[in-house]
Design a protein around this motif. Structure first.
Motif, PDB file in Angstrom:
ATOM      1  N   LYS A  41       0.874  -1.232  -0.115  1.00 54.86           N
ATOM      2  CA  LYS A  41      -0.067  -0.120  -0.097  1.00 54.86           C
ATOM      3  C   LYS A  41       0.967   1.383   0.047  1.00 54.86           C
ATOM      4  O   LYS A  41       0.179   2.444  -0.462  1.00 54.86           O
ATOM      5  N   ASN A  42       2.111   1.163   0.404  1.00 53.48           N
ATOM      6  CA  ASN A  42       2.811   2.350   0.790  1.00 53.48           C
ATOM      7  C   ASN A  42       4.449   2.040  -0.059  1.00 53.48           C
ATOM      8  O   ASN A  42       4.579   0.966  -0.411  1.00 53.48           O
ATOM      9  N   ILE A  43       4.901   3.073  -0.396  1.00 56.57           N
ATOM     10  CA  ILE A  43       6.625   2.967  -0.538  1.00 56.57           C
ATOM     11  C   ILE A  43       7.566   3.595   0.219  1.00 56.57           C
ATOM     12  O   ILE A  43       6.796   4.475   0.955  1.00 56.57           O
ATOM     13  N   ILE A  44       8.650   3.498   0.198  1.00 55.71           N
ATOM     14  CA  ILE A  44       9.623   3.855   0.732  1.00 55.71           C
ATOM     15  C   ILE A  44      10.554   4.715  -0.141  1.00 55.71           C
ATOM     16  O   ILE A  44      11.031   3.866  -1.377  1.00 55.71           O
ATOM     17  N   ILE A  45      11.141   5.926  -0.082  1.00 53.25           N
ATOM     18  CA  ILE A  45      11.876   6.894  -1.035  1.00 53.25           C
ATOM     19  C   ILE A  45      13.103   6.953  -0.200  1.00 53.25           C
ATOM     20  O   ILE A  45      13.066   7.176   1.081  1.00 53.25           O
ATOM     21  N   CYS A  95       2.208   7.131   1.157  1.00 50.80           N
ATOM     22  CA  CYS A  95       1.110   6.370   0.921  1.00 50.80           C
ATOM     23  C   CYS A  95       0.467   6.612  -0.323  1.00 50.80           C
ATOM     24  O   CYS A  95       0.403   7.697  -0.929  1.00 50.80           O
ATOM     25  N   LEU A  96       0.299   5.313  -1.095  1.00 45.38           N
ATOM     26  CA  LEU A  96       0.031   5.611  -2.505  1.00 45.38           C
ATOM     27  C   LEU A  96      -1.740   5.873  -2.434  1.00 45.38           C
ATOM     28  O   LEU A  96      -2.324   5.448  -1.637  1.00 45.38           O
ATOM     29  N   ILE A  97      -2.057   6.616  -3.763  1.00 46.76           N
ATOM     30  CA  ILE A  97      -3.412   7.000  -3.600  1.00 46.76           C
ATOM     31  C   ILE A  97      -4.400   5.577  -3.597  1.00 46.76           C
ATOM     32  O   ILE A  97      -5.738   5.890  -3.619  1.00 46.76           O
ATOM     33  N   THR A  98      -3.871   4.497  -4.001  1.00 43.30           N
ATOM     34  CA  THR A  98      -4.802   3.415  -3.941  1.00 43.30           C
ATOM     35  C   THR A  98      -4.917   2.926  -2.680  1.00 43.30           C
ATOM     36  O   THR A  98      -5.728   1.981  -2.296  1.00 43.30           O
ATOM     37  N   GLY A  99      -4.450   3.393  -1.912  1.00 41.86           N
ATOM     38  CA  GLY A  99      -4.204   2.644  -0.382  1.00 41.86           C
ATOM     39  C   GLY A  99      -5.413   3.349   0.560  1.00 41.86           C
ATOM     40  O   GLY A  99      -5.709   4.584   0.472  1.00 41.86           O
ATOM     41  N   ALA A 100      -5.941   2.697   1.193  1.00 45.26           N
ATOM     42  CA  ALA A 100      -7.464   3.096   2.004  1.00 45.26           C
ATOM     43  C   ALA A 100      -6.870   4.163   3.080  1.00 45.26           C
ATOM     44  O   ALA A 100      -7.633   4.869   3.472  1.00 45.26           O
ATOM     45  N   GLU A 101      -5.786   4.183   3.532  1.00 44.16           N
ATOM     46  CA  GLU A 101      -5.359   5.227   4.421  1.00 44.16           C
ATOM     47  C   GLU A 101      -4.796   6.248   3.989  1.00 44.16           C
ATOM     48  O   GLU A 101      -4.637   7.378   4.567  1.00 44.16           O
ATOM     49  N   GLY A 110      -8.191   5.299  -1.276  1.00 43.63           N
ATOM     50  CA  GLY A 110      -8.125   3.938  -2.045  1.00 43.63           C
ATOM     51  C   GLY A 110      -8.962   2.994  -1.755  1.00 43.63           C
ATOM     52  O   GLY A 110      -9.562   2.944  -0.719  1.00 43.63           O
ATOM     53  N   GLU A 111      -9.016   2.101  -2.556  1.00 43.29           N
ATOM     54  CA  GLU A 111      -9.965   1.046  -2.426  1.00 43.29           C
ATOM     55  C   GLU A 111      -9.284  -0.267  -3.031  1.00 43.29           C
ATOM     56  O   GLU A 111      -8.929  -0.354  -4.120  1.00 43.29           O
ATOM     57  N   TYR A 112      -9.123  -1.148  -2.074  1.00 39.68           N
ATOM     58  CA  TYR A 112      -8.314  -2.545  -2.304  1.00 39.68           C
ATOM     59  C   TYR A 112      -6.998  -2.456  -3.027  1.00 39.68           C
ATOM     60  O   TYR A 112      -6.686  -3.420  -3.804  1.00 39.68           O
ATOM     61  N   GLY A 113      -6.409  -1.342  -2.996  1.00 38.02           N
ATOM     62  CA  GLY A 113      -5.107  -1.241  -3.678  1.00 38.02           C
ATOM     63  C   GLY A 113      -5.018  -1.179  -5.059  1.00 38.02           C
ATOM     64  O   GLY A 113      -4.013  -1.163  -5.797  1.00 38.02           O
ATOM     65  N   LEU A 114      -6.505  -1.194  -5.646  1.00 43.13           N
ATOM     66  CA  LEU A 114      -6.291  -0.989  -7.202  1.00 43.13           C
ATOM     67  C   LEU A 114      -7.278   0.143  -7.876  1.00 43.13           C
ATOM     68  O   LEU A 114      -6.375   0.663  -8.816  1.00 43.13           O
ATOM     69  N   PRO A 133      -6.857   5.274 -11.459  1.00 46.72           N
ATOM     70  CA  PRO A 133      -5.656   6.060 -11.467  1.00 46.72           C
ATOM     71  C   PRO A 133      -5.111   6.378 -12.903  1.00 46.72           C
ATOM     72  O   PRO A 133      -5.236   5.385 -13.688  1.00 46.72           O
ATOM     73  N   LEU A 134      -4.395   7.401 -13.201  1.00 44.79           N
ATOM     74  CA  LEU A 134      -3.745   7.669 -14.598  1.00 44.79           C
ATOM     75  C   LEU A 134      -2.471   7.044 -14.622  1.00 44.79           C
ATOM     76  O   LEU A 134      -1.635   7.213 -15.633  1.00 44.79           O
ATOM     77  N   VAL A 135      -1.861   6.553 -13.560  1.00 44.47           N
ATOM     78  CA  VAL A 135      -0.571   6.062 -13.427  1.00 44.47           C
ATOM     79  C   VAL A 135      -0.598   4.737 -13.142  1.00 44.47           C
ATOM     80  O   VAL A 135      -1.377   4.182 -12.472  1.00 44.47           O
ATOM     81  N   ASP A 136       0.267   3.809 -13.865  1.00 44.38           N
ATOM     82  CA  ASP A 136       0.655   2.607 -13.329  1.00 44.38           C
ATOM     83  C   ASP A 136       1.646   2.434 -12.044  1.00 44.38           C
ATOM     84  O   ASP A 136       2.893   2.677 -12.310  1.00 44.38           O
ATOM     85  N   LEU A 137       0.995   2.481 -10.655  1.00 44.59           N
ATOM     86  CA  LEU A 137       1.662   2.611  -9.762  1.00 44.59           C
ATOM     87  C   LEU A 137       2.892   1.418  -9.409  1.00 44.59           C
ATOM     88  O   LEU A 137       3.775   1.674  -8.801  1.00 44.59           O
TER      89      LEU A 137
END
Length: 267
Positions: A129-133, A169-175, A194-198, A253-257
């Motif tokens: 659901k998230n990424i680390i940069i 947090c990615l925009i597809t994540g519920a939090e 976000g919903e279901y990570g999709l 989303p317009l981006v392939d996360l």
């Protein structure tokens, strides 16, 4: 005993000498012809065996040389493939950087580039659901800052910061909740999460607002760290019940996360 051995050697030497003498006088020709004829099959067999062994040895030698050559060529091909992959990766990265440079010139928004180093979050429950940069507080990253792709599309926001790392947090994540609006005639505002990570869901849209598939969703600017007008996605479904106070929309989303490698963090 010694005398007997000497006599024996003398007799043998004499016999060999007589055979050689008779050979040169051609006295032994009939015997030699008989011996030659008798030994012909054996000699032919020995020749065949020696020829077979010689050919087999040559084949095995050629086979070893061929295998060695094939391995050398295979290593060369693998090296070229690796070089090509590195060049392709550099080309893709350079294209991404060119897009960020173009975005910087057009939008004039200050940002820093960061690489994604991990899929997940600082906590184990944030996997996928998230990424680390690889940029943090020492680089000027602030909590709540918008994170964009190379075309300026928002892909999430910073939730936690360390010295040299940040969690996004990615925009597809519920939090991940962001204030947004529809780019329609009414400029309808709402909250996305976000919903279901999709996909993404935009909630709290007034029933009176006109929402249709294909509408573009962008940030509303109601959050201090996220400027107005960053594109989020487009509406693919509208959920509207006549007996409900609000309606909602499902956003793509317009981006392939999954294919992100470099992102921009707005400062």
């Amino acid at each position: 005993m010694l005398k007997l051995n000497v006599k024996k050697y003398i007799l043998i030497t004499a016999a060999i000498g007589l055979l050689i003498f008779f050979h040169y006088l051609n006295f032994l020709n009939p015997v030699e012809e008989i011996i030659q004829k008798a030994s012909m099959p054996a000699l032919a067999g020995l020749y065949k065996i020696s020829s077979y062994l010689r050919i087999t040895f040559k084949i095995q030698t050629d086979k070893r040389d061929l295998i060695r050559l094939l391995r050398e060529k295979e290593n060369e091909v693998n090296g070229l493939l690796a070089d090509n992959a590195r060049l392709k990766s550099l080309e893709e990265e350079n294209e991404i950087l060119r897009q960020y440079l173009k975005f910087s010139k057009e939008e004039k928004k200050p940002f820093i580039l960061a690489s994604i180093i991990f899929r997940g979050g600082f906590a184990s429950n944030n996997l996928e659901k998230n990424i680390i940069i690889n940029k943090g507080s020492v680089n000027g990253v602030k909590e709540g800052a918008a994170v964009l792709d190379d075309h300026g599309v928002i892909i999430g926001k910073v939730t936690q910061i360390k010295n040299n790392l940040s969690e996004v947090c990615l925009i597809t994540g519920a939090e991940c909740k962001i204030a947004a609006k529809l780019q329609n005639n009414d400029k309808t505002a709402g909250i996305i999460k976000g919903e279901y990570g999709l996909t993404i869901k935009m909630e709290f849209i007034p029933q009176t607002a006109e929402v249709k598939e294909g509408d573009i969703i962008a940030t509303s600017g109601l959050e201090q760290s996220i400027p107005r007008g960053l594109v989020i996605g487009k509406v693919i479904k509208v959920d509207k019940e006549s007996n409900e106070l609000w309606q909602s929309a499902i956003i793509e989303p317009l981006v392939d996360l999954d294919n992100l490698s470099i992102v921009a963090v707005l400062l």
